[in-house]
Design a protein around this motif. Sequence first.
Motif, PDB file in Angstrom:
ATOM      1  N   VAL A  73       0.842  -1.202   0.000  1.00 26.58           N
ATOM      2  CA  VAL A  73       0.000   0.000   0.000  1.00 26.58           C
ATOM      3  C   VAL A  73       0.877   1.252   0.000  1.00 26.58           C
ATOM      4  O   VAL A  73       0.605   2.212  -0.738  1.00 26.58           O
ATOM      5  N   ALA A  74       1.933   1.255   0.813  1.00 26.33           N
ATOM      6  CA  ALA A  74       2.837   2.406   0.871  1.00 26.33           C
ATOM      7  C   ALA A  74       3.515   2.634  -0.472  1.00 26.33           C
ATOM      8  O   ALA A  74       3.699   3.778  -0.914  1.00 26.33           O
ATOM      9  N   GLN A  75       3.879   1.534  -1.145  1.00 30.15           N
ATOM     10  CA  GLN A  75       4.520   1.642  -2.457  1.00 30.15           C
ATOM     11  C   GLN A  75       3.572   2.251  -3.482  1.00 30.15           C
ATOM     12  O   GLN A  75       3.946   3.154  -4.240  1.00 30.15           O
ATOM     13  N   ILE A  76       2.345   1.760  -3.506  1.00 30.81           N
ATOM     14  CA  ILE A  76       1.356   2.274  -4.456  1.00 30.81           C
ATOM     15  C   ILE A  76       1.037   3.734  -4.152  1.00 30.81           C
ATOM     16  O   ILE A  76       0.973   4.578  -5.060  1.00 30.81           O
ATOM     17  N   THR A  77       0.855   4.049  -2.877  1.00 38.81           N
ATOM     18  CA  THR A  77       0.551   5.424  -2.477  1.00 38.81           C
ATOM     19  C   THR A  77       1.673   6.370  -2.853  1.00 38.81           C
ATOM     20  O   THR A  77       1.439   7.480  -3.344  1.00 38.81           O
ATOM     21  N   SER A  78       2.910   5.934  -2.642  1.00 41.12           N
ATOM     22  CA  SER A  78       4.060   6.762  -2.986  1.00 41.12           C
ATOM     23  C   SER A  78       4.121   7.022  -4.487  1.00 41.12           C
ATOM     24  O   SER A  78       4.393   8.146  -4.931  1.00 41.12           O
ATOM     25  N   THR A  79       3.852   5.986  -5.276  1.00 45.44           N
ATOM     26  CA  THR A  79       3.859   6.130  -6.738  1.00 45.44           C
ATOM     27  C   THR A  79       2.801   7.135  -7.180  1.00 45.44           C
ATOM     28  O   THR A  79       3.065   8.006  -8.016  1.00 45.44           O
ATOM     29  N   ILE A  80       1.617   7.020  -6.609  1.00 47.03           N
ATOM     30  CA  ILE A  80       0.525   7.925  -6.973  1.00 47.03           C
ATOM     31  C   ILE A  80       0.844   9.353  -6.574  1.00 47.03           C
ATOM     32  O   ILE A  80       0.586  10.301  -7.320  1.00 47.03           O
ATOM     33  N   ASP A  81       1.419   9.524  -5.385  1.00 48.54           N
ATOM     34  CA  ASP A  81       1.750  10.869  -4.913  1.00 48.54           C
ATOM     35  C   ASP A  81       2.729  11.578  -5.850  1.00 48.54           C
ATOM     36  O   ASP A  81       2.704  12.806  -5.989  1.00 48.54           O
ATOM     37  N   VAL A 119      -9.574   7.156 -10.383  1.00 46.23           N
ATOM     38  CA  VAL A 119      -8.294   7.266 -11.077  1.00 46.23           C
ATOM     39  C   VAL A 119      -8.183   8.613 -11.793  1.00 46.23           C
ATOM     40  O   VAL A 119      -7.162   9.304 -11.706  1.00 46.23           O
ATOM     41  N   ILE A 120      -9.241   8.994 -12.512  1.00 45.73           N
ATOM     42  CA  ILE A 120      -9.243  10.265 -13.238  1.00 45.73           C
ATOM     43  C   ILE A 120      -9.112  11.439 -12.273  1.00 45.73           C
ATOM     44  O   ILE A 120      -8.360  12.391 -12.521  1.00 45.73           O
ATOM     45  N   THR A 121      -9.805  11.366 -11.147  1.00 50.64           N
ATOM     46  CA  THR A 121      -9.747  12.438 -10.154  1.00 50.64           C
ATOM     47  C   THR A 121      -8.346  12.583  -9.580  1.00 50.64           C
ATOM     48  O   THR A 121      -7.812  13.692  -9.480  1.00 50.64           O
ATOM     49  N   SER A 166      -6.196  -2.901  -8.777  1.00 55.19           N
ATOM     50  CA  SER A 166      -5.012  -3.475  -9.410  1.00 55.19           C
ATOM     51  C   SER A 166      -3.767  -2.857  -8.792  1.00 55.19           C
ATOM     52  O   SER A 166      -3.770  -1.686  -8.396  1.00 55.19           O
ATOM     53  N   VAL A 167      -2.712  -3.639  -8.735  1.00 54.53           N
ATOM     54  CA  VAL A 167      -1.439  -3.091  -8.267  1.00 54.53           C
ATOM     55  C   VAL A 167      -0.886  -2.092  -9.277  1.00 54.53           C
ATOM     56  O   VAL A 167       0.064  -1.370  -8.983  1.00 54.53           O
ATOM     57  N   LEU A 168      -1.507  -2.029 -10.468  1.00 49.90           N
ATOM     58  CA  LEU A 168      -1.075  -1.087 -11.499  1.00 49.90           C
ATOM     59  C   LEU A 168      -2.010   0.112 -11.636  1.00 49.90           C
ATOM     60  O   LEU A 168      -1.927   0.848 -12.616  1.00 49.90           O
ATOM     61  N   ASN A 169      -2.897   0.330 -10.668  1.00 49.66           N
ATOM     62  CA  ASN A 169      -3.749   1.511 -10.730  1.00 49.66           C
ATOM     63  C   ASN A 169      -2.924   2.794 -10.805  1.00 49.66           C
ATOM     64  O   ASN A 169      -3.318   3.776 -11.445  1.00 49.66           O
ATOM     65  N   GLY A 170      -1.755   2.792 -10.160  1.00 52.19           N
ATOM     66  CA  GLY A 170      -0.873   3.956 -10.216  1.00 52.19           C
ATOM     67  C   GLY A 170      -0.375   4.239 -11.619  1.00 52.19           C
ATOM     68  O   GLY A 170      -0.171   5.410 -11.995  1.00 52.19           O
ATOM     69  N   ASP A 171      -0.175   3.185 -12.412  1.00 55.97           N
ATOM     70  CA  ASP A 171       0.229   3.370 -13.805  1.00 55.97           C
ATOM     71  C   ASP A 171      -0.870   4.068 -14.593  1.00 55.97           C
ATOM     72  O   ASP A 171      -0.594   4.907 -15.458  1.00 55.97           O
ATOM     73  N   LYS A 218      -0.481   7.641 -16.593  1.00 50.78           N
ATOM     74  CA  LYS A 218      -0.763   7.840 -18.015  1.00 50.78           C
ATOM     75  C   LYS A 218      -1.751   8.978 -18.239  1.00 50.78           C
ATOM     76  O   LYS A 218      -1.587   9.796 -19.149  1.00 50.78           O
ATOM     77  N   ILE A 219      -2.764   9.025 -17.395  1.00 52.32           N
ATOM     78  CA  ILE A 219      -3.772  10.067 -17.559  1.00 52.32           C
ATOM     79  C   ILE A 219      -3.197  11.422 -17.170  1.00 52.32           C
ATOM     80  O   ILE A 219      -3.428  12.430 -17.849  1.00 52.32           O
TER      81      ILE A 219
END
Length: 329
Positions: free
Chosen positions: A190-198, A233-235, A313-318, A322-323
């Motif tokens: 979760v921390a990895q995904i959150t960091s990627t998104i941030d 995701v868009i938001t 998905s673990v790739l939601n950050g991807d 992209k967006i």
Amino acid sequence: MRALRWTAATAAVLFGLSACGSADPAQPAAAPPSSMTTGRPSPSPGRPEPPQPAAVPQRVVTMDGGAAAILERLGVEDKIVGTAAPDFFKAFSGDEAAKLAKIKVIDPGRGNAEAVIAAKPDLVVGISSYSFGGFDGTPSVDQLAQAGAKSLVACDTAEGAAVKDLSATTTFIQQVAKVFGVEQRGADLVAQITSTIDKVKGTSGKRVLALSTPPAAGQPVMAQGGTGLANGVITVAGGKNIGEDAMHDFASLSAEEVVKRDPEAIVVISGFTPGSDDDLLNAIRSSPVLAGTTAVKENRFAVVPQSTLLSPSVLNGDAVAKIAEALAK
């Protein structure tokens, strides 16, 4: 796979399909407007009260590659005895793609009951309740229980509130990790995904239209609505979904309304049609319905796989990245 309806409050771990719908098996959930392939799934079966797991599952079937990838990231892929819907693996690359490719495919489609039960699982995991008796031929929770298998699925929610974040994904990961006794790995993921998104989330505020097929002349434009994960995701990517005010997974907009709302970017959702991503992008870009929009005039598009946009998905950050990249143009 259908777009899912989520909120953090109801993205709970389920053994069975309760806590997010009627506990009365006689009261089915409403069918969604789309399915992973052609046609529409049947209404989801009843959602009985979930039993508690007696031990860490040892034989797991995943109803889709998205669920399999979550287990792989949590380091429990050795428990997977088979998966359905391996097309979700196409979004992965490198060593991870190679590792996922080693998972046995018990059904290249949505996961038929015979194949799932024949694998003798003690747990079946999926990212959509419609994989549990909602799609034609898939096993119901009752069928699995009779075969000695419990069911673990991320929960659909009632429509009525727009999804604004990815808490559905992170909550589901934490709950799956708890089931397998690897809570710290779940927290780390979760921390990895959150960091990627941030690092990639945007603030452009550009208007976004998200759709998976070219608009047909004289027909409504079927776009993503406000209650699906795509809206979150868009938001997070910094966009404003023009279909957000539709309190459903999908928004049916007239051509005139699309022109009026004038999307400044278009998210092309791939994975629903047999052609290439380029073919789909070109078909949507050349649509007469969209010709006058700012998105087409300024050539602002993002092609995103449905497996990383419409469901946990673990790739939601991807998908966010992209967006956000397209919105920054």
